[in-house]
Design a protein around this motif. Structure first.
Motif, PDB file in Angstrom:
ATOM      1  N   GLU A  48       0.843  -1.199   0.000  1.00  0.00           N
ATOM      2  CA  GLU A  48       0.000   0.000   0.000  1.00  0.00           C
ATOM      3  C   GLU A  48       0.877   1.248   0.000  1.00  0.00           C
ATOM      4  OE1 GLU A  48      -0.585  -1.410   3.930  1.00  0.00           O
ATOM      5  OE2 GLU A  48       0.144  -2.727   2.360  1.00  0.00           O
ATOM      6  N   SER A  49       0.250   2.382  -0.218  1.00  0.00           N
ATOM      7  CA  SER A  49       0.985   3.646  -0.268  1.00  0.00           C
ATOM      8  C   SER A  49       1.772   3.867   1.023  1.00  0.00           C
ATOM      9  CB  SER A  49       0.009   4.805  -0.456  1.00  0.00           C
ATOM     10  OG  SER A  49       0.665   6.023  -0.198  1.00  0.00           O
ATOM     11  N   ARG A  50       2.966   4.413   0.830  1.00  0.00           N
ATOM     12  CA  ARG A  50       3.787   4.803   1.972  1.00  0.00           C
ATOM     13  C   ARG A  50       3.128   5.890   2.798  1.00  0.00           C
ATOM     14  NH1 ARG A  50       9.273   6.072  -1.149  1.00  0.00           N
ATOM     15  NH2 ARG A  50       9.954   3.922  -1.371  1.00  0.00           N
ATOM     16  N   GLY A  51       2.241   6.615   2.135  1.00  0.00           N
ATOM     17  CA  GLY A  51       1.647   7.777   2.800  1.00  0.00           C
ATOM     18  C   GLY A  51       0.566   7.387   3.781  1.00  0.00           C
ATOM     19  N   CYS A  77       9.970  11.763   6.550  1.00  0.00           N
ATOM     20  CA  CYS A  77      10.207  12.102   5.139  1.00  0.00           C
ATOM     21  C   CYS A  77      10.333  10.872   4.255  1.00  0.00           C
ATOM     22  CB  CYS A  77      11.461  12.951   5.001  1.00  0.00           C
ATOM     23  SG  CYS A  77      13.006  12.021   5.137  1.00  0.00           S
ATOM     24  N   ASN A  78      10.442   9.688   4.876  1.00  0.00           N
ATOM     25  CA  ASN A  78      10.515   8.422   4.130  1.00  0.00           C
ATOM     26  C   ASN A  78      11.821   8.190   3.366  1.00  0.00           C
ATOM     27  OD1 ASN A  78       7.900   6.512   3.911  1.00  0.00           O
ATOM     28  ND2 ASN A  78       7.270   8.593   4.380  1.00  0.00           N
ATOM     29  N   ALA A  79      12.831   9.024   3.619  1.00  0.00           N
ATOM     30  CA  ALA A  79      14.110   8.808   2.930  1.00  0.00           C
ATOM     31  C   ALA A  79      14.713   7.468   3.350  1.00  0.00           C
ATOM     32  CB  ALA A  79      15.075   9.952   3.224  1.00  0.00           C
ATOM     33  N   CYS A  80      14.578   7.107   4.627  1.00  0.00           N
ATOM     34  CA  CYS A  80      15.129   5.833   5.111  1.00  0.00           C
ATOM     35  C   CYS A  80      14.427   4.660   4.444  1.00  0.00           C
ATOM     36  CB  CYS A  80      15.015   5.740   6.633  1.00  0.00           C
ATOM     37  SG  CYS A  80      13.357   5.981   7.303  1.00  0.00           S
ATOM     38  N   PRO A  90      18.009  -1.201   0.782  1.00  0.00           N
ATOM     39  CA  PRO A  90      18.114  -2.125  -0.353  1.00  0.00           C
ATOM     40  C   PRO A  90      17.257  -3.376  -0.186  1.00  0.00           C
ATOM     41  CG  PRO A  90      20.295  -1.540   0.496  1.00  0.00           C
ATOM     42  CD  PRO A  90      19.290  -1.064   1.498  1.00  0.00           C
ATOM     43  N   VAL A  91      16.842  -3.685   1.059  1.00  0.00           N
ATOM     44  CA  VAL A  91      16.028  -4.884   1.262  1.00  0.00           C
ATOM     45  C   VAL A  91      14.647  -4.541   1.829  1.00  0.00           C
ATOM     46  CG1 VAL A  91      17.938  -6.519   1.394  1.00  0.00           C
ATOM     47  CG2 VAL A  91      17.227  -5.319   3.467  1.00  0.00           C
ATOM     48  N   LEU A  92      14.232  -3.298   1.576  1.00  0.00           N
ATOM     49  CA  LEU A  92      12.881  -2.828   1.894  1.00  0.00           C
ATOM     50  C   LEU A  92      12.485  -2.959   3.369  1.00  0.00           C
ATOM     51  CD1 LEU A  92      10.872  -3.915  -1.270  1.00  0.00           C
ATOM     52  CD2 LEU A  92      12.350  -1.950  -0.931  1.00  0.00           C
ATOM     53  N   ILE A  93      13.411  -2.618   4.237  1.00  0.00           N
ATOM     54  CA  ILE A  93      13.075  -2.480   5.653  1.00  0.00           C
ATOM     55  C   ILE A  93      12.378  -1.136   5.838  1.00  0.00           C
ATOM     56  CG2 ILE A  93      14.093  -2.123   7.957  1.00  0.00           C
ATOM     57  CD1 ILE A  93      16.368  -4.033   6.993  1.00  0.00           C
ATOM     58  N   ASP A  94      11.417  -1.093   6.757  1.00  0.00           N
ATOM     59  CA  ASP A  94      10.711   0.154   7.033  1.00  0.00           C
ATOM     60  C   ASP A  94      11.051   0.630   8.456  1.00  0.00           C
ATOM     61  OD1 ASP A  94       8.958   2.184   7.583  1.00  0.00           O
ATOM     62  OD2 ASP A  94       7.189   1.176   6.802  1.00  0.00           O
ATOM     63  N   PRO A  95      12.036   1.524   8.591  1.00  0.00           N
ATOM     64  CA  PRO A  95      12.395   1.986   9.933  1.00  0.00           C
ATOM     65  C   PRO A  95      11.404   3.015  10.475  1.00  0.00           C
ATOM     66  CG  PRO A  95      14.201   2.351   8.351  1.00  0.00           C
ATOM     67  CD  PRO A  95      12.956   2.075   7.566  1.00  0.00           C
ATOM     68  N   LEU A  96      10.583   3.585   9.577  1.00  0.00           N
ATOM     69  CA  LEU A  96       9.659   4.638  10.004  1.00  0.00           C
ATOM     70  C   LEU A  96       8.483   4.081  10.799  1.00  0.00           C
ATOM     71  CD1 LEU A  96       8.546   7.525   9.921  1.00  0.00           C
ATOM     72  CD2 LEU A  96       7.739   7.092   7.603  1.00  0.00           C
ATOM     73  N   LYS A 141       4.939   4.046  15.691  1.00  0.00           N
ATOM     74  CA  LYS A 141       4.241   3.267  16.720  1.00  0.00           C
ATOM     75  C   LYS A 141       4.714   3.662  18.121  1.00  0.00           C
ATOM     76  CE  LYS A 141       3.063  -0.806  13.960  1.00  0.00           C
ATOM     77  NZ  LYS A 141       3.643  -2.023  13.366  1.00  0.00           N
ATOM     78  N   LEU A 142       6.002   3.963  18.247  1.00  0.00           N
ATOM     79  CA  LEU A 142       6.517   4.417  19.545  1.00  0.00           C
ATOM     80  C   LEU A 142       5.934   5.797  19.887  1.00  0.00           C
ATOM     81  CD1 LEU A 142      10.251   3.318  19.103  1.00  0.00           C
ATOM     82  CD2 LEU A 142       8.672   2.403  20.814  1.00  0.00           C
ATOM     83  N   ARG A 143       5.823   6.658  18.876  1.00  0.00           N
ATOM     84  CA  ARG A 143       5.201   7.967  19.116  1.00  0.00           C
ATOM     85  C   ARG A 143       3.767   7.803  19.595  1.00  0.00           C
ATOM     86  NH1 ARG A 143       6.537  12.317  14.287  1.00  0.00           N
ATOM     87  NH2 ARG A 143       8.705  12.736  14.809  1.00  0.00           N
ATOM     88  N   ARG A 144       3.051   6.876  18.966  1.00  0.00           N
ATOM     89  CA  ARG A 144       1.668   6.639  19.376  1.00  0.00           C
ATOM     90  C   ARG A 144       1.613   6.214  20.842  1.00  0.00           C
ATOM     91  NH1 ARG A 144      -1.158   3.684  14.057  1.00  0.00           N
ATOM     92  NH2 ARG A 144      -1.940   5.629  13.171  1.00  0.00           N
ATOM     93  N   TYR A 145       2.523   5.359  21.242  1.00  0.00           N
ATOM     94  CA  TYR A 145       2.522   4.920  22.637  1.00  0.00           C
ATOM     95  C   TYR A 145       2.760   6.110  23.552  1.00  0.00           C
ATOM     96  CZ  TYR A 145       3.499   2.430  26.915  1.00  0.00           C
ATOM     97  OH  TYR A 145       3.456   1.998  28.218  1.00  0.00           O
ATOM     98  N   GLU A 146       3.741   6.906  23.197  1.00  0.00           N
ATOM     99  CA  GLU A 146       4.095   8.023  24.069  1.00  0.00           C
ATOM    100  C   GLU A 146       2.925   8.994  24.235  1.00  0.00           C
ATOM    101  OE1 GLU A 146       6.955  10.771  22.599  1.00  0.00           O
ATOM    102  OE2 GLU A 146       7.463  11.486  24.600  1.00  0.00           O
ATOM    103  N   ILE A 147       2.274   9.323  23.122  1.00  0.00           N
ATOM    104  CA  ILE A 147       1.200  10.320  23.179  1.00  0.00           C
ATOM    105  C   ILE A 147      -0.090   9.714  23.728  1.00  0.00           C
ATOM    106  CG2 ILE A 147      -0.283  11.804  21.761  1.00  0.00           C
ATOM    107  CD1 ILE A 147       2.382  13.003  21.555  1.00  0.00           C
ATOM    108  N   LEU A 148      -0.481   8.546  23.206  1.00  0.00           N
ATOM    109  CA  LEU A 148      -1.808   8.017  23.536  1.00  0.00           C
ATOM    110  C   LEU A 148      -1.832   7.290  24.876  1.00  0.00           C
ATOM    111  CD1 LEU A 148      -2.719   6.548  20.041  1.00  0.00           C
ATOM    112  CD2 LEU A 148      -3.642   8.646  21.050  1.00  0.00           C
ATOM    113  N   THR A 149      -0.779   6.545  25.173  1.00  0.00           N
ATOM    114  CA  THR A 149      -0.808   5.739  26.388  1.00  0.00           C
ATOM    115  C   THR A 149      -0.179   6.482  27.558  1.00  0.00           C
ATOM    116  OG1 THR A 149      -0.710   3.782  25.006  1.00  0.00           O
ATOM    117  CG2 THR A 149      -0.275   3.455  27.336  1.00  0.00           C
TER     118      THR A 149
END
Lengths: 442, 262
Positions: A251-254, A377-380, A385-391, A396-404
Motif C-alpha cells: 500500500e501507499s507509503r503515505g 520524510c521516508n528517505a530511510c 536495499p532490502v525494503l526495511i521500514d524503519p519509520l 508506533k513508539l510515538r503513538r505509545y508516548e502520546i496516547l498511552t
C-alpha cells in the motif's frame, strides 16, 4: 572411510545446530503481533526478483553495488559446488560430477573461480572501506564493537573460503597429471588451471594431496561455521532479504495504519454509526508500541534482516544535521531487544509472552529524543536495499508516548489543543475563508 | 468588469443555489491562515478562475486534515479531524478535491478511504498540468524566468511518487532548470514534516532547512520552486538565515504559472 565418518558427523551437527538457531529466530519473530500480510502476489514476486535477487536498490551507489555483486554472485554460485562437496563427502567419491558433466563442469567451476577472484578483491576493498577510509555511515554511534567486528569477521571468513577454493582446485589441477587414476581430468579451470601449476607445480604428490584436502575441508568448515554464525550476525540478510522483500508494504507509503478501536471510539463520541461491536473494554487500553510484543512480526523480520549498511541513516535529514535519531539504530535496537526478551524467556520459563515483564521496554533502548526528531520524510524507507521500514516502528513508539503515556514534546500540546478547539493547527481568530476577501489586493 | 471580481464561493453557498462545483479546493490550515501561503491560495484560485473551472471551498466548514496530529502520534485528534471532515465532504457529495498542500493531499488521498472518505484527490501541480494539457490554461512565457531549481516535497515526491507534473510545469516556462544534487526520490526534506513544523528541533548541529537551502543556493538559481506551504516557510527561513532573501525567491509553482499565462 574415516574421512566420510568425520564428514557425516560434522555435517549432521552443523545442520542440526543451525536448524535449532533458525527455529529460535522464527519463534522470536512471531512473539510480535500477528498482522496478516497478503494479496498483491504479482507485485510481491516482482519485487523479490528485482530487489532481492536483482539487487536493484543497491545500484544507487555504484562502487559498493559492484563489489557487493561479486561477493553475492560468488556466494550464490559456489553453492552449486557445495552440492558436489556433500556428495563427495558422504560417498567418498572425488569430484563426482566432473566426468558426467564434462565441459559444462569446467564452465561452472571456472565461473565460480572468476567470481571468486572478483569477490576476493571486493573483500579487501570492503575491509579498507570499513577500517581505513572514513566513510561516515560505518562510523555512527550504533556502530559499536560488535557490529564492527561482525562486519570484519564475515569478510575474513570470505577470504578463508576463497583461499580454500583455490587450494583445492589448484592442487587438484597438478594432481591430475600425477595421479590421473584418482584425480580425473576436469578440463582447464579459468583461474586454477594456471594458478595451480604456478604455485603448487613443484610440490610432491603427497604434499599436493594434503593441500587439496586442506582446501576442501576449509571450504566445508567455513560454510558450516557461516551457517551457524548467521543467526547471530547481520549477515542473516542473505536469507531473510527474500521473505522481507516479499512481505514488504504494498500500500501507499503515505498511509499510516488505521487504528479502528480509536476510530470507533471517536465515531461514537460524535454520534456516528460504528462498524461492528468494538466497544472499548473497562481496562485502560494501551495504544502504540512500547515493546516488541506490540510491534508487528514484519517489524521484527525487518530487524533481523537489517545488514547495518547505514544507507537509511546516511540519508536521514535528522541524522545528517546532528540529531540523535538514526534509523539504523532503531532497527538494530529492536533486534537487540528481541534477543534480550528471547534470552530471558529461555532462562525464566514462567515469563510468557502475554505477561512478559522484565521491567524494561523498547524505550530503554530508544530514547524519546530520537523518535521526536523524525520528519517522516521516508528517505530511510526509500534507501533500504532490502525494503526495511524503519519509520513504522518510530510512529508506533510515538503513538505509545502520546496516547498511552499522555506525554510528548511540550510544543505539540498547543497544536493538539488548537486542533481540538478550533479545528486548525494554529489558534487564529480569523475566519478560515478570510484569505478570499483580499484577492483584489493580490 | 465581472472578471475582475473573482468570487470564491463556499460549498454552502453553492448548495443554496442548487449548484455543484467541478472541484473542491481544499485550502488547508497554512493556505487559510499563513500570510505567505494565503498568497499561494489566491494565486491558485485565480488560475482556476482564469481557466474557467467552477470550484468552491469549504470555508469555516473545513478543518485540518489531521496529518500533523497523526504523525505526532495523536490518533484521537486525527480521527476527530478526519471524521468531521469526511462528514462534511460526504454531506456535500464531494467527488473531486484539489489542494495546494502535499500533506493534505496525502491524507485525503491515502488515509481517508479507511475512514469512509473516498475522493479523487489531486495536488495542485497535477491539476494545473491537466489544465494546461487540455488547453484550458495557456502558458505565455513572460520574458526571462532565469535559473530555477525545484525542491521536491517529501509527501508529493517520495511518498506519492509524483516527480513529473511539477517539473513539466516548470519546464513549460522555458526556464533554465538546475536540479539540486539530491532530487526526486533522493530529495532532501525541508525539515517540517512529521509535525516538526510545530516544535523546536532536537539538539543537533544544524537545522534541516539550512542544509537544504545551502544545496539550493549551490545551483545558482534565483528562484526556488516549491509545492508545499511548509517547505516554503522552511526554505524562506533558510534564505533569511543566509541573508539571501533579496536575490533569491521561493515561489510556489502556481505563482510561477500565474505570472506566465495569457
Amino acid at each position: 572411510m574415516i574421512q566420510q565418518v568425520i564428514f557425516a558427523v560434522v555435517t549432521i551437527i552443523a545442520i542440526y545446530w543451525a536448524f535449532r538457531q533458525f527455529s529460535q529466530i522464527r519463534r522470536n519473530i512471531f512473539l510480535a503481533q500477528k498482522k496478516e500480510i497478503s494479496g498483491h502476489q504479482g507485485e510481491r514476486w516482482k519485487r523479490v526478483l528485482l530487489i532481492a535477487f536483482g539487487q536493484k536498490k543497491m545500484f544507487r551507489r555504484w562502487i559498493s553495488a559492484i563489489m557487493h555483486l561479486f561477493i553475492y554472485l560468488a556466494f550464490l554460485i559456489t553453492q552449486i559446488e557445495l552440492i558436489e562437496i556433500l556428495v563427495d563427502g558422504f560417498s567418498g567419491t572425488h569430484r563426482f560430477f566432473a566426468s558426467s558433466l564434462g565441459g559444462f563442469y569446467t564452465f561452472v567451476i571456472s565461473l565460480i573461480e572468476l567470481l571468486s577472484v572478483g569477490a576476493f578483491i571486493a573483500t579487501f576493498v570492503f575491509l579498507a572501506r570499513r577500517n581505513l577510509l572514513k566513510i561516515p555511515r560505518f562510523r555512527k554511534q550504533e556502530m559499536t564493537w560488535w557490529p564492527k567486528l561482525d562486519a570484519n569477521l564475515i569478510l575474513i571468513g570470505e577470504i578463508a573460503l576463497i583461499i580454500g577454493i583455490f587450494c583445492m582446485n589448484g592442487a587438484d589441477t597438478v594432481l591430475q597429471e600425477l595421479r590421473p587414476d584418482v584425480y580425473h581430468e576436469t578440463g582447464t579451470f579459468a583461474v586454477s588451471g594456471f594458478f595451480g601449476p604456478a604455485v603448487f607445480g613443484s610440490m610432491s604428490a603427497d604434499w599436493l594431496v594434503g593441500v587439496e584436502r586442506f582446501g576442501w575441508w576449509l571450504h566445508v568448515l567455513v560454510v558450516y561455521a557461516f551457517l551457524n554464525y548467521l543467526p547471530s550476525s547481520k549477515h542473516l540478510h542473505i536469507l531473510l532479504a527474500f521473505p522481507n522483500v516479499y512481505y514488504s508494504r504494498v500500500e501507499s507509503r503515505g498511509k499510516m495504519e488505521n487504528m479502528p478501536e480509536i476510530m470507533n471510539e471517536v465515531k461514537s463520541m460524535m454520534g456516528l454509526a460504528t462498524e461492528g461491536e468494538q466497544e472499548m473494554g473497562e481496562e485502560i487500553p494501551e495504544f502504540g508500541a512500547k515493546d516488541i510484543f506490540d510491534l508487528s512480526w514484519k517489524n521484527l523480520l525487518d530487524a533481523y534482516t537489517c545488514t547495518e549498511c547505514g544507507r537509511c541513516t546516511d540519508v536521514c535529514p535528522a541524522n545528517m544535521t546532528g540529531k540523535k535519531l538514526s534509523p539504523r539504530k532503531i532497527v538494530m535496537d529492536i533486534r537487540d531487544r528481541v534477543e534480550e526478551v528471547a534470552r530471558t524467556m529461555k532462562s525464566e520459563p514462567e515469563m510468557k509472552p502475554e505477561a512478559y515483564d522484565d521491567g524494561k521496554s523498547l524505550f530503554d533502548y530508544i530514547s524519546k529524543e530520537e523518535i521526536h526528531a523524525c520528519t517522516t520524510c521516508n528517505a530511510c524507507v526509500e534507501a533500504c536495499p532490502v525494503l526495511i521500514d524503519p519509520l513504522d516502528p518510530i510512529l508506533k513508539l510515538r503513538r505509545y508516548e502520546i496516547l498511552t503515556l499522555s506525554q510528548g514534546p511540550a510544543d505539540w500540546m498547543p497544536m493538539f489543543n488548537s486542533l481540538e478547539n478550533s479545528g486548525s493547527v494554529w489558534q487564529v481568530p480569523d475566519e478560515r475563508g478570510s484569505w478570499t476577501k483580499t484577492v483584489e489586493q493580490n | 468588469m465581472a472578471e475582475n471580481e473573482m468570487h470564491i464561493p463556499t460549498m454552502a453557498e453553492m448548495q443554496a443555489q442548487d449548484k455543484a462545483p467541478e472541484v473542491l479546493f481544499w485550502v488547508g490550515c497554512a493556505g487559510s491562515f499563513d500570510a505567505r501561503a494565503q498568497r499561494v491560495s489566491r494565486a491558485f484560485a485565480e488560475l482556476l478562475w482564469r481557466a474557467g473551472v467552477s470550484f468552491a471551498i469549504l470555508g469555516n466548514e473545513e478543518g485540518c486534515t489531521g496529518d500533523p496530529a497523526r504523525r505526532a502520534g495523536n490518533e484521537f485528534v486525527f480521527q476527530m479531524m478526519a471524521l468531521q471532515n469526511i462528514e462534511t465532504l460526504n454531506m456535500y457529495n464531494v467527488k473531486t478535491i484539489v489542494t495546494a498542500c502535499p500533506h493534505c493531499y496525502n491524507t485525503l488521498k491515502n488515509e481517508y478511504p479507511d475512514l469512509g472518505g473516498m475522493y479523487e484527490v489531486y495536488h495542485h501541480t497535477q491539476y494545473l498540468d491537466q489544465l494546461i494539457e487540455s488547453g484550458r490554461l495557456k502558458i505565455q512565457s513572460s520574458g526571462q524566468p532565469g535559473k530555477i531549481t525545484y525542491h521536491d516535497s517529501c509527501y508529493l515526491g517520495r511518498v506519492n511518487g509524483e516527480y513529473e507534473a511539477p517539473r513539466k510545469l516548470i519546464s513549460s516556462l522555458r526556464a533554465d532548470v538546475r536540479e539540486m544534487e539530491r532530487s526526486r526520490s533522493n530529495g532532501l526534506c525541508c525539515g517540517a514534516g512529521g509535525a516538526q513544523m510545530f516544535k523546536e528541533d532536537e539538539p543537533g548541529d544544524k537545522r534541516v532547512n539550512t542544509e537544504r537551502i545551502e544545496e539550493a543556493l549551490e545551483t545558482g538559481a534565483g528562484t526556488i520552486a516549491a509545492n508545499c506551504p511548509f517547505c516554503i516557510t522552511m526554505l524562506e527561513d533558510g534564505l533569511k538565515e543566509k541573508d539571501r532573501q533579496e536575490d533569491v525567491m521561493v515561489l510556489d509553482i502556481s505563482e510561477m504559472i500565474l505570472n506566465n499565462i495569457k
